[in-house]
Scaffold this active site. Structure first.
Site, PDB file in Angstrom:
ATOM      1  N   SER A 137       5.273  -1.867   3.624  1.00  0.00           N
ATOM      2  CA  SER A 137       5.046  -0.209   3.319  1.00  0.00           C
ATOM      3  C   SER A 137       5.003   0.132   2.577  1.00  0.00           C
ATOM      4  O   SER A 137       6.163   0.372   1.420  1.00  0.00           O
ATOM      5  CB  SER A 137       4.913   0.403   4.724  1.00  0.00           C
ATOM      6  OG  SER A 137       4.865   2.059   3.821  1.00  0.00           O
ATOM      7  N   SER A 138       4.299   0.533   1.512  1.00  0.00           N
ATOM      8  CA  SER A 138       4.187   1.361   0.023  1.00  0.00           C
ATOM      9  C   SER A 138       6.060   2.017  -0.021  1.00  0.00           C
ATOM     10  O   SER A 138       6.518   2.406  -0.586  1.00  0.00           O
ATOM     11  CB  SER A 138       3.614   2.392  -0.344  1.00  0.00           C
ATOM     12  OG  SER A 138       2.101   1.921   0.165  1.00  0.00           O
ATOM     13  N   ARG A 139       6.519   3.249   1.651  1.00  0.00           N
ATOM     14  CA  ARG A 139       7.421   3.918   1.536  1.00  0.00           C
ATOM     15  C   ARG A 139       7.916   2.807   1.628  1.00  0.00           C
ATOM     16  O   ARG A 139       9.524   3.893   1.343  1.00  0.00           O
ATOM     17  CB  ARG A 139       6.888   5.176   2.447  1.00  0.00           C
ATOM     18  CG  ARG A 139       6.094   5.898   3.094  1.00  0.00           C
ATOM     19  CD  ARG A 139       5.838   7.091   3.382  1.00  0.00           C
ATOM     20  NE  ARG A 139       4.978   7.889   3.278  1.00  0.00           N
ATOM     21  CZ  ARG A 139       4.150   7.940   3.520  1.00  0.00           C
ATOM     22  NH1 ARG A 139       3.642   6.684   4.289  1.00  0.00           N
ATOM     23  NH2 ARG A 139       3.170   8.822   3.508  1.00  0.00           N
TER      24      ARG A 139
ATOM     25  N   ALA B 166       0.328   1.531  -4.847  1.00  0.00           N
ATOM     26  CA  ALA B 166       1.593   1.193  -4.321  1.00  0.00           C
ATOM     27  C   ALA B 166       1.502  -0.444  -3.536  1.00  0.00           C
ATOM     28  O   ALA B 166       1.983  -0.314  -2.984  1.00  0.00           O
ATOM     29  CB  ALA B 166       2.458   1.498  -3.961  1.00  0.00           C
TER      30      ALA B 166
ATOM     31  N   MET C  90      -3.895   3.862  -1.035  1.00  0.00           N
ATOM     32  CA  MET C  90      -2.735   5.189  -1.531  1.00  0.00           C
ATOM     33  C   MET C  90      -2.352   4.154  -3.119  1.00  0.00           C
ATOM     34  O   MET C  90      -1.612   4.812  -3.710  1.00  0.00           O
ATOM     35  CB  MET C  90      -2.385   5.999  -0.961  1.00  0.00           C
ATOM     36  CG  MET C  90      -3.007   6.227   0.503  1.00  0.00           C
ATOM     37  SD  MET C  90      -2.125   8.364   0.512  1.00  0.00           S
ATOM     38  CE  MET C  90      -1.097   7.469   1.232  1.00  0.00           C
TER      39      MET C  90
ATOM     40  N   GLY D 252      -5.922  -1.472   8.157  1.00  0.00           N
ATOM     41  CA  GLY D 252      -4.482  -2.317   8.847  1.00  0.00           C
ATOM     42  C   GLY D 252      -4.300  -1.542  10.363  1.00  0.00           C
ATOM     43  O   GLY D 252      -4.009  -0.410  10.200  1.00  0.00           O
TER      44      GLY D 252
ATOM     45  N   GLN E 265      -4.253   5.831  12.963  1.00  0.00           N
ATOM     46  CA  GLN E 265      -5.975   5.981  11.632  1.00  0.00           C
ATOM     47  C   GLN E 265      -6.535   5.602  11.728  1.00  0.00           C
ATOM     48  O   GLN E 265      -7.910   5.598  11.537  1.00  0.00           O
ATOM     49  CB  GLN E 265      -4.828   6.023  10.923  1.00  0.00           C
ATOM     50  CG  GLN E 265      -6.323   5.713   9.942  1.00  0.00           C
ATOM     51  CD  GLN E 265      -4.634   5.729   8.396  1.00  0.00           C
ATOM     52  OE1 GLN E 265      -4.790   6.438   7.457  1.00  0.00           O
ATOM     53  NE2 GLN E 265      -5.320   4.318   7.288  1.00  0.00           N
TER      54      GLN E 265
ATOM     55  N   HIS F 114      -2.267  -4.990   1.451  1.00  0.00           N
ATOM     56  CA  HIS F 114      -3.314  -4.365   1.142  1.00  0.00           C
ATOM     57  C   HIS F 114      -4.191  -5.891   1.026  1.00  0.00           C
ATOM     58  O   HIS F 114      -5.070  -5.417   0.905  1.00  0.00           O
ATOM     59  CB  HIS F 114      -2.915  -3.417  -0.303  1.00  0.00           C
ATOM     60  CG  HIS F 114      -2.352  -2.224   0.106  1.00  0.00           C
ATOM     61  ND1 HIS F 114      -0.870  -1.553   0.291  1.00  0.00           N
ATOM     62  CD2 HIS F 114      -2.657  -0.630   0.690  1.00  0.00           C
ATOM     63  CE1 HIS F 114      -0.780  -0.497  -0.105  1.00  0.00           C
ATOM     64  NE2 HIS F 114      -1.953  -0.090   1.145  1.00  0.00           N
TER      65      HIS F 114
END
Ligand code: AMP
Length: 278
Positions: free
Chosen positions: A187-189, A32, A30, A149, A155, A37
């Site tokens: 994490s992108s978050r 970022a 997604m 991941g 997931q 990644h």
């Protein structure tokens, strides 16, 4: 790096790569992008001939509209990182391209209790959304290998199930969680954490480590997070294959999801058999 935004163009392009005998490895994201990644891209490069990364913030998997709105977007950096990593193709569809008939009343997938446990329970509809987007991406990219991941443990289980349901000839390869120096899972978050929250965040990993090394029970680890200011959705030790409550003799995984302010973080650690306190 080739950049494609239309599914039909992508399908044709991949067909040509496969006709040359190239094995296609796919890394869906997604955006970022961070080192987690990039490790997936590197793993794809190591075991395939042609790597495809997708960047698509999928509206149908966000059970919280505010989370969707605030999802970080760093496209210029993402393009640099992917180019530096040697990624071959970036697929970047618009929402209408993947969902030409809109994002409501979409097909549903039979996910059994994966959908009602842990992430499924706390994020209703999330895994349906994940399957809706992944079924479209997998059809468009048609990869031989799919890289995901372990950070998103449940997931990965859902996608394994989706591959079965769709009867696809694709191998799912899971990659260990990449962490910051202090243990926080990348994490992108994490970009949304305030400096103060960012300091607190590694407590998530510490709580899992303490369960793993036997120095804390699950209840003690939950209390540790609460005392540190987290709002925990769940922290559980469960069987790695079923996500049901684990007994001491089963291969188990400790899974956690907890909020710091508005930011929801998840992490997990696989536990050695017989070396855990429940
Ligand atoms: P996302 O962009 O968050 O949807 O993640 C895209 C892919 O990267 C998923 O397969 C994630 O599991 C994986 N991923 C995210 N964070 C990490 C990490 N810290 N280490 C390894 N893989 C990750």
């Amino acid at each position: 790096m080739t950049i494609i935004q239309q599914s039909a163009t992508l399908v044709e392009f991949i067909y040509k790569q496969k006709a040359k005998g190239l094995k296609v490895g796919f890394v869906p994201t997604m955006g970022a992008l961070h080192n987690g990644h990039i490790e997936l891209i590197k793993a794809a490069e190591n075991s395939s001939d042609y790597t495809v990364c997708s960047i698509f913030v999928n509206p149908t998997q966000f059970n919280d509209p505010a989370d969707y709105k605030k999802y970080p977007n760093r496209l210029p950096q993402d393009l640099q990182l992917l180019t530096a990593a040697g990624n071959d193709l970036l697929f970047m569809p618009a929402v209408d391209e993947l969902y030409p008939n809109g994002v409501t009343n979409l097909e549903r997938y039979e996910l059994g209790n994966l959908e009602t446990m842990l992430e499924g329970k706390f994020r209703p509809g999330h895994f349906q959304g994940v399957c809706q987007v992944m079924s479209r991406l997998l059809k468009a990219v048609n990869p031989d290998l799919l890289f995901m991941g372990q950070k998103d443990f449940q997931q990965c289980m859902v996608i394994r199930r989706l591959i079965e349901l769709m009867q696809l000839d694709v191998e799912l390869i899971t990659i260990p969680t990449v962490r910051e120096a202090d243990g926080l899972a990348m994490s992108s978050r994490n970009l949304r954490l305030t400096p103060e929250q960012r300091k607190k965040a590694p407590a998530i990993f510490r709580s899992l480590q303490q369960i793993k090394d036997g120095s804390a029970s699950v209840a003690e680890a939950r209390k540790m997070l609460a005392d540190a200011g987290f709002r925990t959705d769940y922290l559980e030790v469960v069987d790695v294959n079923t996500l049901e409550m684990a007994t001491a003799s089963q291969n188990a995984v400790a899974l956690v999801a907890a909020y710091l302010g508005e930011v929801r973080l998840i992490d997990n650690l696989v536990l050695p058999v017989n070396k855990k306190q429940l």
